[in-house]
Design a protein around this motif. Structure first.
Motif, short mmCIF file in Angstrom:
data_model
loop_
_atom_site.label_atom_id
_atom_site.label_comp_id
_atom_site.label_asym_id
_atom_site.label_seq_id
_atom_site.Cartn_x
_atom_site.Cartn_y
_atom_site.Cartn_z
N TYR A 58 0.83 -1.21 0.00
CA TYR A 58 0.00 0.00 0.00
C TYR A 58 0.86 1.26 0.00
CZ TYR A 58 -3.89 -3.04 1.45
OH TYR A 58 -4.83 -4.02 1.52
N TRP A 130 -0.61 -8.87 -10.62
CA TRP A 130 -1.86 -8.98 -9.87
C TRP A 130 -2.07 -7.74 -9.00
CZ3 TRP A 130 -3.09 -9.19 -4.66
CH2 TRP A 130 -4.40 -9.57 -4.35
N GLN A 134 -5.30 -4.32 -8.64
CA GLN A 134 -6.16 -4.17 -7.47
C GLN A 134 -6.50 -2.70 -7.23
OE1 GLN A 134 -7.29 -7.15 -6.32
NE2 GLN A 134 -5.98 -7.78 -8.04
N VAL A 136 -8.14 -1.35 -4.80
CA VAL A 136 -7.91 -0.94 -3.41
C VAL A 136 -6.49 -0.40 -3.26
CG1 VAL A 136 -7.70 -1.79 -1.05
CG2 VAL A 136 -9.58 -2.55 -2.48
N ILE A 155 -7.87 -0.03 8.28
CA ILE A 155 -8.63 -1.11 7.64
C ILE A 155 -8.06 -2.48 7.98
CG2 ILE A 155 -9.45 0.35 5.75
CD1 ILE A 155 -7.36 -0.92 3.93
N VAL B 1 -12.54 -7.78 -5.75
CA VAL B 1 -13.21 -6.58 -5.25
C VAL B 1 -13.12 -5.50 -6.29
CG1 VAL B 1 -13.61 -5.30 -3.15
CG2 VAL B 1 -12.10 -7.26 -3.13
N TRP B 15 -15.68 -0.58 1.56
CA TRP B 15 -15.12 -1.17 0.33
C TRP B 15 -13.62 -1.41 0.49
CZ3 TRP B 15 -11.65 1.20 -3.22
CH2 TRP B 15 -11.45 0.46 -4.39
N LEU B 16 -12.94 -0.44 1.11
CA LEU B 16 -11.50 -0.60 1.34
C LEU B 16 -11.21 -1.76 2.28
CD1 LEU B 16 -10.43 3.14 1.73
CD2 LEU B 16 -9.54 1.56 0.01
N THR B 17 -12.03 -1.87 3.35
CA THR B 17 -11.81 -2.95 4.31
C THR B 17 -12.00 -4.31 3.64
OG1 THR B 17 -12.58 -1.50 6.07
CG2 THR B 17 -12.53 -3.86 6.55
N GLY B 19 -11.76 -4.81 0.49
CA GLY B 19 -10.67 -4.93 -0.48
C GLY B 19 -9.37 -5.35 0.17
N HIS B 20 -9.13 -4.85 1.38
CA HIS B 20 -7.91 -5.22 2.11
C HIS B 20 -7.90 -6.72 2.39
CE1 HIS B 20 -4.68 -5.33 4.97
NE2 HIS B 20 -5.49 -5.61 5.98
N ALA B 22 -9.41 -8.92 0.66
CA ALA B 22 -9.21 -9.60 -0.62
C ALA B 22 -7.74 -9.53 -1.04
CB ALA B 22 -10.10 -8.96 -1.69
N VAL B 23 -7.09 -8.38 -0.77
CA VAL B 23 -5.67 -8.25 -1.11
C VAL B 23 -4.85 -9.26 -0.31
CG1 VAL B 23 -3.64 -6.75 -0.86
CG2 VAL B 23 -5.73 -5.86 -1.90
#
Lengths: 197, 346
Positions: A58, A130, A134, A136, A155, B1, B15-17, B19-20, B22-23
């Motif tokens: 991130y 990948w 993403q 996000v 998060i 996501v 959505w971010l949570t 997505g996190h 899923a990441v």
């Protein structure tokens, strides 16, 4: 994960976040002793390794670099396991600082060079491709660094007080950054919804 | 996501949570944590066990001493008198940090070396049957310590090279085949102690320290003046040696008082061995290190506790590990190392 009897983030997670230095047993190889409980470390590693890699990704790290830095931080934590009071904050801080140093000192790999697979990361080329897909990650990477850190930790389930301690900043600054991060993330989010560039 | 739902900040964070998660799940297809865990627990534990076995079965001190017979090893820590070294190690770390750069420390070291030089001269002058081996041992040990004091002296713009030249001349004479030892060693010895006394005087007079008393300055002048006789036959060596010892005691008292420890034998040797610089088992967590020159500080991964804001990784990068795998470092990069004490801006 919090070590038994020690609330996560209950103490200052500055580096080094360790117990008394005078306790090193004589006659041992300094700094090389194994943790008191390897099972405890293994559980910590399995729970947090991927999340730490994600945190670094991130921030903008390539996944291969993130895996390396996360592994290095875990090795450091392993060596000092008996002394650590808040290992999660410790490894996040060690890895985060290592990434900052990497950014400051400049990348070691030539642009476009795909790193060789190592023990921790399989198919690094595929992994990086990948990651690029993403959304996000795109949203978080679009934020200013501090906002990205605070939102990424939020998060991941970190409480504001834990974030403040780990980053070494005031809780009010965490709340302020988090508010801005949410607003900015919402804007990026809307653009994605609307398909704007 | 990939599907992005509409909505406000709450929706974005949800959505971010998601997505996190899923990441993290997605990354798991590329990450092999069991391999990483094996690397740590098997390789590093195996390495630690190997080092532990080796350290118990190999006597590295003996091996190193066979190569460097007259020098202490860097990994063994200060090698001065154990009681004095322990007393210095137990002193307030903030005081130690402040004192290690005080001119009085070099003065104390040079004072000790001057006493040793005068003692050698006294032995040479007084002995009717000179024991060359004994004198040679003393001179060689002095040469080693002069070499070690050289760096500290250079920091104060003092040069000990001439002293070492006299030592070399002494060694040549003592190891030579000439049957007559008397004149050359005596002349060289006198030159050596004069040179050291001169450097000590300079140190006392031009590198002022509040720790050094006026009496010490006067004693230094007496020692120096006592050696400025032209012929060694006229030199009252016993008196000068007494004054030098008195001076050494005065300086030792001043340094001990500043450190908050009891005066002890061998302070000069302990200081030369770096007892003040050894923080390998010291808790510095509550010491304000900002603005401190940490060059030369010995620290360890396993025993030194730094203030919470310290970037130990950066500190390590600015340090030299004294021997691979020891976890003991010496800070070598002036200025840059101090940045490690400050927080890294995010």
């Amino acid at each position: 994960m919090t070590k038994p009897g020690v609330p996560e983030g209950a103490d200052a997670p500055g580096e080094p976040q360790v117990g008394p230095a005078e306790d090193s047993p004589a006659g041992q190889v300094p700094g090389k002793e194994a943790p008191a409980s390897e099972g405890e470390f293994a559980a910590f590693y399995r729970e947090h390794f991927g999340r730490l890699v994600a945190y670094l990704v991130y921030q903008g790290a390539k996944v291969s670099l993130a895996a390396d830095l996360a592994q290095d931080a875990m090795i450091t934590a392993y060596r000092r396991w008996a002394e650590l009071t808040s290992p999660r904050a410790y490894v996040w801080k060690v890895a985060g600082r290592a990434f900052i140093r990497h950014v400051v000192d400049g990348p070691e790999l030539a642009v476009g060079q795909v790193p060789e697979p190592d023990g921790v990361l399989q198919r690094p080329g595929d992994a990086e491709a990948w990651v690029q897909e993403q959304q996000v990650i795109s949203v978080l990477r679009a934020l200013p660094p501090r906002q990205c850190q605070v939102l990424a930790l939020t998060i991941d389930g970190w409480a504001p007080a834990e974030i403040a301690e780990m980053l070494g900043i005031d809780p009010a600054a965490v709340r302020s950054s988090l508010m801005k991060a949410r607003r900015n993330a919402d804007e990026h989010h809307r653009r994605l919804v609307e398909g704007a560039p | 996501v990939s599907a992005v739902p509409p909505g406000g900040q709450k929706a974005a964070e949800d959505w971010l949570t998601a997505g996190h998660r899923a990441v993290c799940d997605g990354l798991s297809q590329f990450l092999a944590p069991e391999a990483g865990l094996r690397e740590i627990t098997v390789l590093h534990t195996g390495h630690a066990n190997l080092l532990g076995t080796l350290s118990s079965s190999l006597d590295t001190q003996v091996g190193l001493a066979a190569i460097l017979p007259s020098q202490a090893t860097e990994t063994s820590g200060p090698a001065g008198p154990p009681g004095t070294v322990a007393a210095i190690a137990a002193a307030d770390p903030a005081v130690r940090l402040a004192l290690r750069r005080d001119p009085a420390i070099l003065t104390a070291i040079l004072s000790g070396l001057t006493v040793r030089s005068l003692s050698i001269a006294d032995e040479i002058f007084a002995a009717s049957d000179l024991s060359r081996d004994r004198i040679l041992g003393l001179v060689r040990a002095l040469d080693v310590d002069l070499d070690r004091a050289q760096d500290r002296a250079q920091e104060r713009r003092l040069d000990l090279r001439l002293s070492r030249t006299h030592v070399s001349e002494l060694v040549r004479n003592l190891t030579g085949s000439a049957p007559s030892y008397a004149a050359p060693p005596r002349g060289s010895t006198l030159s050596l102690v004069r040179e050291l006394a001169l450097v000590l005087s300079l140190c006392l007079h031009h590198h002022h320290s509040d720790l050094i008393s006026a009496r010490a300055g006067l004693l230094s002048s007496n020692v120096h003046g006592g050696l400025l006789v032209n012929r060694y036959e006229d030199l009252d060596l016993v008196r000068v040696l007494g004054q030098a010892r008195d001076l050494d005691n005065q300086i030792g008292l001043a340094v001990s008082h500043a450190l908050g420890v009891q005066p002890a034998e061998g302070l000069s040797a302990a200081l030369l061995d770096g007892a003040l610089d050894d923080f390998t088992r010291t808790n510095l967590a509550h010491v304000d290190l900002r603005g401190r020159d940490l060059t030369g500080v010995r620290w360890s991964e396993w025993g030194t506790r730094w203030p919470p804001e310290t970037d130990v990784g950066l500190l390590r990068a600015r340090s030299r590990e004294v021997a691979p795998g020891t976890g003991i470092y010496v800070i070598t990069n002036p200025g840059e190392s101090d940045k490690a004490i400050d927080r890294i801006p995010h």
